[in-house]
Design a protein around this motif. Structure first.
Motif: not given
Length: 101
Positions: A50-76
């Motif tokens: 979630a703290e990363s500046d760029y995100f590469i993941g697989a959105f078939s994974s709940h974990f990857s989607r959650l990491a991106l969503e946390l990143s959006v919430a943390m960064k705005g």
């Protein structure tokens, strides 16, 4: 380029089974798997992603989607990202609270 690395023993994860199935089997049978290590490393990984500046993941994974969503919430804002398989959400749209930049 700044690289952050956690020095964790990841031998618990070396298997042909998904970790969630191994955890359930270990819990049911009393097998030897360190559930605390699995839980702690999951949280560490999620927060670091979630703290990363760029995100590469697989959105078939709940974990990857959650990491991106946390990143959006943390960064705005929505950080640059790439999905290796699916678009975000059912129609590829970001959630309404996200501010793409």
């Amino acid at each position: 380029l700044e690289v952050i690395h956690l020095n964790l023993d990841r031998t618990e994860f070396h298997s042909n089974w998904f970790i969630e199935y191994r955890m359930m089997a270990a819990f049911d049978s009393g097998a030897d798997i360190d559930l605390q290590l699995v839980a702690d490393s999951t949280i560490y990984d999620l927060l670091l992603l979630a703290e990363s500046d760029y995100f590469i993941g697989a959105f078939s994974s709940h974990f990857s989607r959650l990491a991106l969503e946390l990143s959006v919430a943390m960064k705005g804002y929505v950080p640059p990202y790439v999905s290796l398989d699916l678009a975000y959400g059912m129609n590829g749209a970001m959630p309404p609270y996200a501010n793409p930049q």
